[in-house]
Design a protein around this motif. Structure first.
Motif: not given
Length: 421
Positions: A261-290
């Motif tokens: 339930a936490l590895n998911a995307h919420y579609d505001d317009e469609g009112g649905s949740v896609t629970r993903h099987g694979a984990v595509h991990m975002g790694v927040a990274t500080a750069t000079p631009a932001g």
């Protein structure tokens, strides 16, 4: 003499307009053929525009931060050619724009920015022949930093290739005799929120506006995990050095497998949740631009050393602006870690359309009660890390978050389970 109108060409992918984020020229400047005149940002890429002809700049299309339409005159040049009229420039190859930490996959811009008119021409200063020399390659962030430090990029020798990077500026500051950065108390300045900074602001605002956040904070005793990490780093020298982050990612992937339930995307317009099987991990990274979020694809299937190598590669590419567009989108869950700079706890903003984000704090040492092996307890120095989890309360309940953090904490506190695979 003749006037050439260099119009903003079709950048592709249905782009109708672009934002001016950096001018490389001003009215009165002489520009050589194929020289950069401006950096423009669409919702997907930053593009460095190059003039196809040489000439003196008579007019420019507005100020940094203005949005102009495709086909608008970007610059008007006075050339030595007898042929006048607009110039059709080839479509430039886009440089991937760093994706902001909370940039949604399809988040419309709240307001349509007006097309900027051409700035009034200013008298051209007296100037002799066009300057000579080779073009200096550098990202907009490097150019901006060099300008702030008062460094002439022509004096900086790149360590690798022909592109000046941040490391080259650092080396210049360190090894150039007699050079020092501007000193004294800086004057007040007003900084326009444009380019990537504007997109970060829009994405953060949209995330807080659309998502009812709640944050749950727990902590894990990582004393044994740190001991295991030290042993792993004493292995073959050809392996990447492990920080805590690859271990956190590996543990998070394991926990998410049982808490999809936490590895998911919420579609505001469609009112649905896609629970993903694979984990595509975002790694927040500080750069000079932001702050941007490169993505480790299929993180659940990678070893600790593969994760460490990929984190290093993606972070470096994000900071110097060479990350591919596909490497900056499509994450299903995000970790935002400041490492040793991390605080006691945090309230991270969700990377929309994801539904959860984890922010580990810094490792702290303090006394704690531990089993003494004789049925009693003793006081010992232990290492702890906080785990701050923000969730989308529309689709994730408090119990879901608590169970996930319990599973994550159990893996971090028992390295044998985590390293067993």
């Amino acid at each position: 003499m003749a006037r050439y109108s260099f119009n903003l060409p079709d950048i592709g992918e249905g782009i109708a307009e672009a934002e001016i984020v950096r001018w490389h020229v001003a009215v009165g400047d002489w520009v050589a053929e194929d020289s950069p005149v401006a950096d423009l940002m669409t919702d997907k890429a930053t593009v460095e525009m190059e003039t196809p002809v040489a000439g003196r700049v008579l007019e420019i299309a507005g100020q940094e931060g203005d949005v102009i339409a495709i086909g608008t005159a970007l610059v008007v040049l006075e050339t030595e050619s007898e042929q006048a009229g607009p110039v059709a420039a080839p479509t430039p190859a886009p440089t991937p724009a760093p994706a902001p930490a909370s940039k949604p996959a399809a988040d419309p811009v709240a307001e349509q920015q007006p097309t900027a008119p051409l700035a009034s021409p200013a008298p051209a200063p007296a100037r002799s022949d066009p300057p000579t020399g080779t073009r200096i390659l550098a990202s907009p962030a490097v150019r901006d930093r060099a300008r702030t430090l008062g460094i002439d990029l022509a004096q900086v020798r790149p360590a690798a290739g022909d592109r000046v990077r941040h490391a080259d500026l650092d080396a210049f500051l360190t090894y150039t005799p007699g050079y020092s950065a501007p000193a004294g108390v800086p004057a007040d300045e007003t900084v326009p929120v444009i380019g990537l900074r504007r997109r970060i602001a829009e994405a953060m605002s949209a995330s807080k506006r659309h998502i009812p956040h709640f944050t749950l904070v727990d902590e894990a005793d990582v004393t044994a995990l740190e001991e295991a990490r030290a042993q792993l780093n004493s292995g073959p020298a050809d392996r990447p050095r492990l920080t805590l982050l690859p271990l956190l990612i590996a543990a998070t992937c394991r926990a998410l497998a049982d808490h999809r339930a936490l590895n998911a995307h919420y579609d505001d317009e469609g009112g649905s949740v896609t629970r993903h099987g694979a984990v595509h991990m975002g790694v927040a990274t500080a750069t000079p631009a932001g702050l941007i979020v490169p993505v480790v694809r299929d993180a659940q299937g990678q070893t600790l050393w593969q994760l460490a190598g990929e984190i290093t590669r993606l972070s470096a590419a994000a900071r110097d602006g060479t990350a591919a567009r596909a490497e900056l989108s499509g994450s299903t869950f995000t970790i935002s870690s400041l490492g040793p700079l991390g605080g006691i706890a945090a309230t991270p903003v969700i990377n929309r359309p994801e539904v959860a984000i984890l922010a580990p704090g810094r490792i702290v040492e303090r006394p704690a009660f531990v089993a003494d092996g004789l049925g009693g307890e003793r006081v010992a120095k232990r290492k702890f890390v906080s785990l701050s989890l923000s969730c989308d309360h529309r689709v994730v309940d408090g119990q879901d978050a608590a169970l996930f953090l319990q599973a994550l904490r159990a893996l971090l506190e028992t390295p044998a389970r985590l390293l067993a695979g």
